[in-house]
Design an enzyme around this catalytic site. Structure first.
Site, mmCIF file in Angstrom:
data_model
loop_
_atom_site.group_PDB
_atom_site.id
_atom_site.type_symbol
_atom_site.label_atom_id
_atom_site.label_comp_id
_atom_site.label_asym_id
_atom_site.label_seq_id
_atom_site.Cartn_x
_atom_site.Cartn_y
_atom_site.Cartn_z
ATOM 1 N N VAL A 1 4.000 5.986 18.554
ATOM 2 C CA VAL A 1 5.177 6.056 17.674
ATOM 3 C C VAL A 1 4.937 7.083 16.562
ATOM 4 C CG1 VAL A 1 6.683 4.773 16.096
ATOM 5 C CG2 VAL A 1 5.972 3.736 18.246
ATOM 6 N N GLY A 2 3.721 7.160 16.069
ATOM 7 C CA GLY A 2 3.393 8.157 15.042
ATOM 8 C C GLY A 2 3.683 9.572 15.524
ATOM 9 N N SER B 1 -12.229 -1.397 2.767
ATOM 10 C CA SER B 1 -10.885 -1.101 2.257
ATOM 11 C C SER B 1 -10.636 -1.708 0.867
ATOM 12 C CB SER B 1 -9.819 -1.660 3.208
ATOM 13 O OG SER B 1 -9.994 -1.129 4.481
ATOM 14 N N GLU C 1 -0.737 6.399 9.483
ATOM 15 C CA GLU C 1 -1.970 5.615 9.690
ATOM 16 C C GLU C 1 -1.864 5.066 11.096
ATOM 17 O OE1 GLU C 1 -4.349 5.493 7.663
ATOM 18 O OE2 GLU C 1 -3.504 5.860 5.675
ATOM 19 N N GLU D 1 9.248 -5.992 13.558
ATOM 20 C CA GLU D 1 10.171 -7.052 13.982
ATOM 21 C C GLU D 1 9.455 -8.398 14.136
ATOM 22 O OE1 GLU D 1 9.672 -4.125 15.163
ATOM 23 O OE2 GLU D 1 9.571 -3.998 17.340
ATOM 24 N N GLY E 1 1.116 2.304 12.302
ATOM 25 C CA GLY E 1 1.435 1.725 13.599
ATOM 26 C C GLY E 1 0.723 2.469 14.707
ATOM 27 N N SER E 2 1.332 2.442 15.868
ATOM 28 C CA SER E 2 0.667 3.011 17.037
ATOM 29 C C SER E 2 0.672 4.545 16.995
ATOM 30 C CB SER E 2 1.367 2.531 18.304
ATOM 31 O OG SER E 2 2.699 3.008 18.319
ATOM 32 N N THR E 3 -0.300 5.118 17.652
ATOM 33 C CA THR E 3 -0.400 6.578 17.727
ATOM 34 C C THR E 3 0.823 7.137 18.447
ATOM 35 O OG1 THR E 3 -2.783 6.378 17.726
ATOM 36 C CG2 THR E 3 -1.898 8.460 18.530
ATOM 37 N N GLU F 1 -8.109 1.339 22.244
ATOM 38 C CA GLU F 1 -8.106 0.344 21.179
ATOM 39 C C GLU F 1 -7.917 -1.050 21.798
ATOM 40 O OE1 GLU F 1 -6.450 0.526 16.640
ATOM 41 O OE2 GLU F 1 -5.065 1.047 18.213
ATOM 42 N N ARG G 1 0.830 -1.203 0.000
ATOM 43 C CA ARG G 1 0.000 0.000 0.000
ATOM 44 C C ARG G 1 0.872 1.264 0.000
ATOM 45 N NH1 ARG G 1 -5.140 0.290 3.993
ATOM 46 N NH2 ARG G 1 -3.766 1.137 5.563
ATOM 47 N N LYS H 1 11.247 -0.557 6.675
ATOM 48 C CA LYS H 1 11.493 -1.311 7.906
ATOM 49 C C LYS H 1 10.197 -2.001 8.316
ATOM 50 C CE LYS H 1 11.171 -0.740 12.185
ATOM 51 N NZ LYS H 1 10.762 -2.147 12.388
ATOM 52 N N CYS I 1 -6.723 -1.958 12.594
ATOM 53 C CA CYS I 1 -7.025 -0.618 13.109
ATOM 54 C C CYS I 1 -8.417 -0.152 12.692
ATOM 55 C CB CYS I 1 -5.942 0.372 12.713
ATOM 56 S SG CYS I 1 -5.512 0.248 11.000
HETATM 57 P P1 ADP Z 1 2.559 -1.924 17.664
HETATM 58 O O1 ADP Z 1 2.368 -1.466 19.071
HETATM 59 O O2 ADP Z 1 1.325 -2.292 16.971
HETATM 60 O O3 ADP Z 1 3.655 -2.944 17.477
HETATM 61 P P2 ADP Z 1 4.330 0.155 16.820
HETATM 62 O O4 ADP Z 1 3.945 1.552 16.497
HETATM 63 O O5 ADP Z 1 5.193 -0.075 17.998
HETATM 64 O O6 ADP Z 1 2.973 -0.622 16.889
HETATM 65 O O7 ADP Z 1 5.029 -0.534 15.567
HETATM 66 C C1 ADP Z 1 4.795 -0.188 14.216
HETATM 67 C C2 ADP Z 1 6.119 -0.087 13.492
HETATM 68 O O8 ADP Z 1 6.870 0.981 14.079
HETATM 69 C C3 ADP Z 1 7.007 -1.323 13.628
HETATM 70 O O9 ADP Z 1 7.707 -1.514 12.415
HETATM 71 C C4 ADP Z 1 7.958 -0.939 14.740
HETATM 72 O O10 ADP Z 1 9.183 -1.621 14.699
HETATM 73 C C5 ADP Z 1 8.156 0.527 14.430
HETATM 74 N N1 ADP Z 1 8.669 1.335 15.554
HETATM 75 C C6 ADP Z 1 8.492 1.141 16.879
HETATM 76 N N2 ADP Z 1 9.125 2.103 17.580
HETATM 77 C C7 ADP Z 1 9.729 2.929 16.679
HETATM 78 C C8 ADP Z 1 10.550 4.107 16.789
HETATM 79 N N3 ADP Z 1 10.862 4.611 17.946
HETATM 80 N N4 ADP Z 1 10.969 4.676 15.640
HETATM 81 C C9 ADP Z 1 10.636 4.153 14.431
HETATM 82 N N5 ADP Z 1 9.888 3.054 14.283
HETATM 83 C C10 ADP Z 1 9.430 2.443 15.383
#
Ligand code: ADP
Length: 471
Positions: free
Chosen positions: A228-229, A435, A246, A174, A224-226, A375, A156, A171, A280
Site C-alpha cells: 500500500v505504501g 522506540s 513506515e 478498519e 502499513g504494508s509495503t 515478514e 505519533r 483514516k 514491524c
Molecule cells: P495490513 O496488511 O497490515 O492491514 P495495510 O497496508 O493494508 O496493512 O493497512 C494499513 C492502512 O492502510 C489501513 O488503514 C488500511 O485501511 C489502509 N489502506 C489499505 N489499502 C489502502 C489503499 N488502497 N489506499 C489507502 N489506504 C489503504
C-alpha cells in the site's frame, strides 16, 4: 457495543452503512463504525482546509497547551482506552496500557517540541540584503494508520502535525477504528478546535484515492504494508505530495559469542513476541553465533514455554490472538515451509483454535526459507547459526527491508562495527525495545521514507521558506 461515527469539522456524522468491528479473540462484534467513502473524505479535507489558517496562526504555546490538555485527558482515561484497544485488537491488556502511555509520550514530547521550531539567519551577499529562513506548517495532512498500534500510530503522526500547525484528516485501520475515535473524542473535549482533527472510517481505497487526488492535502503520513505504501507513493506523484512511509520490516536479531545470553534471550522474547509478533520492528530472524547457539536456545525456549496464550482481558495472558484468518494462514505456511526445508520445530508450531497460534521456535533456519525473507507478523522465532561477523552482517543486510535490527554483544568494538554496517534505520545494541518519542523511527530501503519521533519527526510537517529582504 460501541457505535462509532465519523468526526468531520467537530461534528459526529453517522452513515447508515456500517462496518463491524470484531474482537479477534472471540470473533464477537464489539462495535460498528460508519462506512464512509470519497464524499466524506473530501468533506473532511474541506473542513481541515478551512481550519488551517486559524490553527496555524496560533502561537506555538497555545497549540502546546491544547495538545497537553489532550494528553492529560488520555492519561486520565488510559484504562478505558486500553480496554477498547484490547477488545478490537486482541493484545493483552497490560500491553494495551503500555501502548496508551507510549502513545501519550508523543503528545507530551511534541507539545514541547512545537515551541522549538527554529528558523535561521544567513549572512547575505550584499550589505543591503538580509536572508531569513522560516519553517511553516505544510497545510492539511492525511494520516493513514494500521491496526497493530491503534493509539500510538495516531499520536505519533498527529502530535507533531498539530504542534507544527497543520490540520489533519485521519483514516484508522478498519480493524481498529474505535480506539482512534475515542482519542478524537478526547481531543475535542480538550478544546482542539473543530476541523483540526477529522476522522473518517470506511472504504480504504476510496478514501485513500480521494485524499491522494486532492491538491489541498499537502502531506500523507502512512504506516502499513509495503504494498500500500508503494501505491500511495505512485498516487502522490500527480500532486507532488510530501510523504512519510513506515512500511514493513524484517528485523535481524544477532547474538554474538560474547553476548550476555540471559539478556539476549530476554531481549529476543520482548522483541519477538510483543503483540504476538505483530509489530514491524519484531525480531524476524534470530542469528546466533555457532559457539553459543546451544546455551542460547536452552535459555530462550525455557522462556518461550513460560508464555501464556489467551484472551487479552485475562490477566495472565502474554500472547493474544492474531488479527485475522489471513494472518494465521501466513504463519501456518511459513512454519510448514520451514519444516519442509529441513528446520526443526523446538516449541509450538501449531494453531491452537480461533486466531490463536502457539509461540513457536524453529531451529536450523536457512536463508531460503520464507520466514527468513517475508515478514512473519506472528509468534514464530526462526533461529539460524553463523560463524563470522562478516557472514552475519552480509546475511542480515540481504533484505529489501531496512527498519530495525538488533545486536547483542558485550564487546564495544563489535557493537560499533556491526551497528554501523547494518543497513537499518534503527539498531538496538543490547536493547530490544528502542522506540521512544524523542528518537527518530524509520526505515532504510523498502521499509520507508522519513522519520517519526524526535525533532526529525516534526520536520516532516514543515516547509522551509527562504525570505530574501532587500532595503
Ligand atoms: P495490513 O496488511 O497490515 O492491514 P495495510 O497496508 O493494508 O496493512 O493497512 C494499513 C492502512 O492502510 C489501513 O488503514 C488500511 O485501511 C489502509 N489502506 C489499505 N489499502 C489502502 C489503499 N488502497 N489506499 C489507502 N489506504 C489503504
Amino acid at each position: 457495543m460501541i457505535d462509532g461515527n465519523l468526526l468531520i469539522g467537530g461534528k459526529w456524522v453517522t452513515k447508515t452503512e456500517k462496518i463491524d468491528v470484531l474482537n479477534p479473540s472471540s470473533g464477537e462484534i464489539v462495535g460498528q463504525v460508519s462506512k464512509a467513502g470519497a464524499v466524506e473524505a473530501v468533506e473532511a479535507v474541506d473542513v481541515a482546509y478551512i481550519a488551517f489558517p486559524e490553527w496555524s496562526k496560533r502561537t506555538a504555546n497555545e497549540r502546546s497547551e491544547l495538545v497537553m490538555k489532550w494528553h492529560d485527558l488520555i492519561k486520565a482515561e488510559a484504562s478505558e482506552i486500553a480496554q477498547i484497544m484490547t477488545a478490537e485488537q486482541g493484545k493483552p491488556l497490560k500491553e494495551a496500557i503500555g501502548e496508551v502511555l507510549y502513545a501519550n509520550s508523543f503528545l507530551a514530547w511534541y507539545a514541547e517540541e512545537g515551541k522549538r521550531i527554529y528558523g535561521e539567519t544567513i549572512p547575505a551577499s550584499f550589505p543591503n540584503k538580509r536572508i531569513l529562513v522560516q519553517k511553516q506548517p505544510v497545510g492539511v495532512i492525511a494520516a493513514i494508520t494500521p491496526w497493530n498500534f491503534p493509539a500510538a500510530m495516531i499520536t505519533r503522526k498527529i502530535a507533531p502535525a498539530l504542534a507544527a500547525g497543520c490540520t489533519a484528516v485521519i483514516k484508522p485501520a478498519e480493524q481498529t477504528p474505535l480506539t482512534a475515535l475515542y482519542l478524537a473524542k478526547l481531543a475535542l473535549k480538550a478544546g482542539i478546535p473543530a476541523g483540526v482533527i477529522n476522522v473518517i472510517t470506511g472504504d480504504p481505497k476510496e478514501i485513500g484515492q480521494a485524499w491522494m487526488d486532492d491538491e489541498r492535502v499537502r502531506k500523507v503520513t502512512f504506516t502499513g504494508s509495503t504494498e500500500v505504501g508503494k501505491l500511495l507513493m505512485r498516487q502522490a506523484a500527480d500532486t507532488v505530495k510530501k510523504l512519510s512511509l513506515e512500511l514493513g520490516g524484517h528485523a535481524p536479531f544477532i547474538v554474538m559469542n560474547d553476548a550476555d545470553l540471559e539478556a539476549a534471550a530476554e531481549g529476543a522474547i520482548a522483541s519477538k513476541f510483543r503483540n504476538a509478533g505483530q509489530t514491524c520492528v519484531c525480531a524476524n530472524r534470530i542469528y546466533v553465533h555457532e559457539d553459543v547457539v546451544d546455551p542460547f536456545i536452552t535459555k530462550f525456549i525455557e522462556k518461550v514455554r513460560d508464555l501464556a496464550v489467551g484472551d487479552g482481558f485475562k490477566e495472565t495472558s502474554d500472547i493474544g490472538p492474531l488479527i485475522n484468518e489471513a494472518a494465521i494462514t501466513k504463519v501456518v505456511e511459513q512454519v510448514q515451509d520451514a519444516r519442509e526445508k529441513g528446520a526443526s520445530v523446538l516449541v509450538g508450531g501449531n494453531k491452537i483454535s480461533g486466531l490463536f497460534f502457539q509461540p513457536t521456535v524453529i531451529a536450523g533456519a536457512t536463508d531460503e526459507m520464507l520466514c527468513m525473507n517475508e515478514e512473519t507478523f506472528g509468534p514464530v522465532a526462526p533461529i539460524s547459526t553463523f560463524s563470522t561477523t562478516e557472514e552475519v552482517i552480509r546475511r542480515a543486510n540481504a533484505s529489501r527491508f531496512g527498519l530495525a535490527a538488533y545486536v547483542f554483544t558485550e564487546k564495544l568494538s563489535t557493537a560499533i562495527q556491526i551497528s554501523e554496517a547494518l543497513e537499518y534505520g534503527i539498531v538496538g545494541v543490547n536493547d530490544a525495545l528502542p522506540s521512544v518519542a524523542q528518537a527518530p523511527f524509520g526505515g532504510f530501503k523498502e521499509s520507508g521514507l522519513g522519520r517519526e519521533g524526535g525533532h526529525h519527526g516534526i520536520e516532516e510537517f514543515l516547509e522551509t521558506k527562504y525570505i530574501s529582504i532587500g532595503f
